[in-house]
Motif scaffolding. Structure first.
Motif, PDB file in Angstrom:
ATOM      1  N   GLU A 138       0.875  -1.171   0.000  1.00 27.09           N
ATOM      2  CA  GLU A 138       0.000   0.000   0.000  1.00 27.09           C
ATOM      3  C   GLU A 138       0.913   1.222   0.000  1.00 27.09           C
ATOM      4  N   ASP A 140       2.140   4.953  -0.370  1.00 24.97           N
ATOM      5  CA  ASP A 140       1.700   6.328  -0.181  1.00 24.97           C
ATOM      6  C   ASP A 140       2.357   7.192  -1.251  1.00 24.97           C
ATOM      7  N   THR A 141       1.682   7.337  -2.385  1.00 26.80           N
ATOM      8  CA  THR A 141       2.292   8.035  -3.515  1.00 26.80           C
ATOM      9  C   THR A 141       2.368   9.544  -3.313  1.00 26.80           C
ATOM     10  N   SER A 237      -8.306  11.607  -2.387  1.00 27.71           N
ATOM     11  CA  SER A 237      -7.441  10.577  -1.787  1.00 27.71           C
ATOM     12  C   SER A 237      -7.793   9.213  -2.364  1.00 27.71           C
ATOM     13  N   THR A 239      -7.567   5.626  -4.623  1.00 27.32           N
ATOM     14  CA  THR A 239      -6.644   4.499  -4.600  1.00 27.32           C
ATOM     15  C   THR A 239      -6.582   3.832  -5.974  1.00 27.32           C
ATOM     16  N   THR A 266      -5.480  10.607  -6.904  1.00 20.54           N
ATOM     17  CA  THR A 266      -5.160   9.424  -6.096  1.00 20.54           C
ATOM     18  C   THR A 266      -3.929   9.706  -5.244  1.00 20.54           C
ATOM     19  N   SER A 267      -3.838   8.980  -4.139  1.00 21.50           N
ATOM     20  CA  SER A 267      -2.681   9.130  -3.247  1.00 21.50           C
ATOM     21  C   SER A 267      -2.155   7.792  -2.752  1.00 21.50           C
ATOM     22  N   THR A 268      -2.710   6.695  -3.264  1.00 25.06           N
ATOM     23  CA  THR A 268      -2.262   5.363  -2.858  1.00 25.06           C
ATOM     24  C   THR A 268      -2.282   4.435  -4.061  1.00 25.06           C
ATOM     25  N   GLU A 270      -2.242   0.392  -4.546  1.00 26.40           N
ATOM     26  CA  GLU A 270      -2.430  -0.833  -3.775  1.00 26.40           C
ATOM     27  C   GLU A 270      -2.194  -2.025  -4.691  1.00 26.40           C
ATOM     28  N   ARG A 289       7.110   3.476   3.621  1.00 27.08           N
ATOM     29  CA  ARG A 289       5.792   4.021   3.306  1.00 27.08           C
ATOM     30  C   ARG A 289       5.086   3.217   2.205  1.00 27.08           C
ATOM     31  N   CYS A 290       5.672   2.061   1.888  1.00 23.88           N
ATOM     32  CA  CYS A 290       4.997   1.125   0.983  1.00 23.88           C
ATOM     33  C   CYS A 290       4.193   0.086   1.765  1.00 23.88           C
TER      34      CYS A 290
END
Length: 409
Positions: A138, A140-141, A237, A239, A266-268, A270, A289-290
């Motif tokens: 997951e 956190d881009t 936010s 995914t 997007t901010s994640t 997955e 943060r992955c």
């Protein structure tokens, strides 16, 4: 009432599959999934246990070709759809089905049986050992960036409808199979799995999307994914849910990951099943943060020890006698001389003194090169009988890349 195990026939498939769904919680799958699994079912390899007209146990196997160290494809039975009705537990039904199945696998001349386990503790007693592992990420881009290799900017990306580029994407996948142990060569019909996209399972995400990477007009990589929009008080936010990603070279791979990281709103990102040594984990600026999680994936069972060990190659020259314990498939038990190198191998019965002793389950774990024999020995699972033999075998059995199963079955 007594129970009867028999080969599955088409008219019994709905009853059989309903028993399986009930055993896994009772939530019915989408119509599209039913249709695909029905089409893929090899009826002469699937068995049901019946009490009168009621199905109380299920199991089956697909005919696969599995990549092994050295790049060869080995015939393997893909064990699947295993269940016993909760009303009929502890009656020996599962053991009877496993017995029938492994006997049939041996009769077909397949040296390997493989499965993904809902509960790993069930299958160890039948000789299956965890041989590949999958990483969930997951990322956190918003805080993680990518350092991409030279040539990434030369790769052209374009959107495409998944069905329109399906054949070209499958060709990319096929080129990758021999490069990584544990991958499955797609048999006829299995390419449809990559396009399966029932609306009932999207959980708020978009329909399946696809981006392809091109060089000189040829598709050299692809990513299939979905986007789940979301908003909070700070703004968007969403995914990106990655289904699968394959590429022919590092620059194309990096270009696809960079695209996924940069999708608007997007901010994640997955990803639920990636190799443990996936290149993206070397490209990211902050691996913490992955949020990586690793779990077992493919479990391997050697049905014919000699044929299985001779089917792969070895990183360094090896000449060892293995004393194999196998109570469930006693034809494997005893001593085997393994001789091999990077080109080929042989494995035959011998009366010579053993160098290593181990259960067939642990030999299955080590078979694809992702589980170290030394680590198994440290756990007391492998016994060194000749000094130095463990180090020799550990090096020889290893793989340059982590074995990985790209999709379930």
């Amino acid at each position: 009432m007594t129970t009867e195990m028999r080969e599955l026939c088409q008219e019994d498939w709905d009853e059989y599959y309903g028993t399986l769904e009930l055993a896994f919680g009772g939530v019915a799958e989408a119509k599209e999934e039913h249709e695909l699994w029905n089409a893929l079912t090899e009826f002469d390899r699937f068995f049901g246990t019946w009490e009168g007209s009621t199905c109380v146990g299920t199991t089956g196997a697909f005919s696969f070709r599995l990549s092994v160290p050295g790049g060869s494809l080995v015939d393997a039975a893909g064990v699947t759809m295993v269940s016993v009705a909760a009303t009929h537990r502890r009656r020996g039904i599962l053991t009877s089905m496993m017995r029938r199945q492994l006997d049939d696998v041996r009769a077909k001349g397949e040296s390997l049986a493989v499965l993904t386990a809902s509960e790993p503790v069930i299958y160890g007693r039948f000789g299956y050992g965890a041989a590949t592992f999958a990483t969930k990420a997951e990322i956190d881009t918003a805080r993680v960036s990518l350092s991409v290799p030279a040539g990434t900017d030369d790769v052209r990306l374009r959107y495409a409808k998944p069905a329109d580029v399906h054949e070209a994407c499958e060709a990319v996948y096929a080129r990758r199979v021999s490069e990584r142990p544990g991958m499955l060569a797609r048999q006829p019909g299995w390419d449809r799995l990559g396009l399966l996209d029932p609306e009932s399972e999207r959980q708020g995400s978009s329909p399946l999307q696809c981006v392809v990477a091109e060089r000189d007009g040829e598709i050299v990589g692809y990513a299939r994914y979905q986007v789940k929009p979301d908003w909070n008080v700070a703004g968007p936010s969403g995914t990106v849910r990655l289904r699968d990603l394959e590429a022919d070279d590092p620059a194309s791979c990096a270009a696809l990951w960079r695209f996924l990281f940069g999708i608007d709103l997007t901010s994640t990102v997955e990803a639920h099943s990636r190799p443990t040594d996936d290149a993206v984990f070397q490209l990211v600026s902050d691996v913490r943060r992955c949020r990586l999680q690793v779990r077992d994936s493919l479990h391997v069972r050697l049905v014919d020890v000699g044929a299985a060990l001779a089917a792969r190659t070895y990183r360094t020259p090896v000449n060892l006698v293995l004393d194999v314990e196998d109570a469930f498939c006693p034809w494997n038990a005893g001593r085997w001389r393994l001789t091999g190198d990077l080109k080929d191998a042989t494995c035959e019965r011998t009366d010579d003194d053993a160098d290593l002793a181990l259960p067939v389950r642990d030999l299955g774990s080590a078979y694809l090169g992702g589980v170290s024999l030394a680590s198994l020995a440290a756990a007391g699972r492998v016994r060194e009988l000749r000094p130095g033999a463990l180090a020799e075998a550990t090096t020889a059995f290893g793989s340059d890349v982590a074995p990985w199963l790209p999709h379930g079955f």
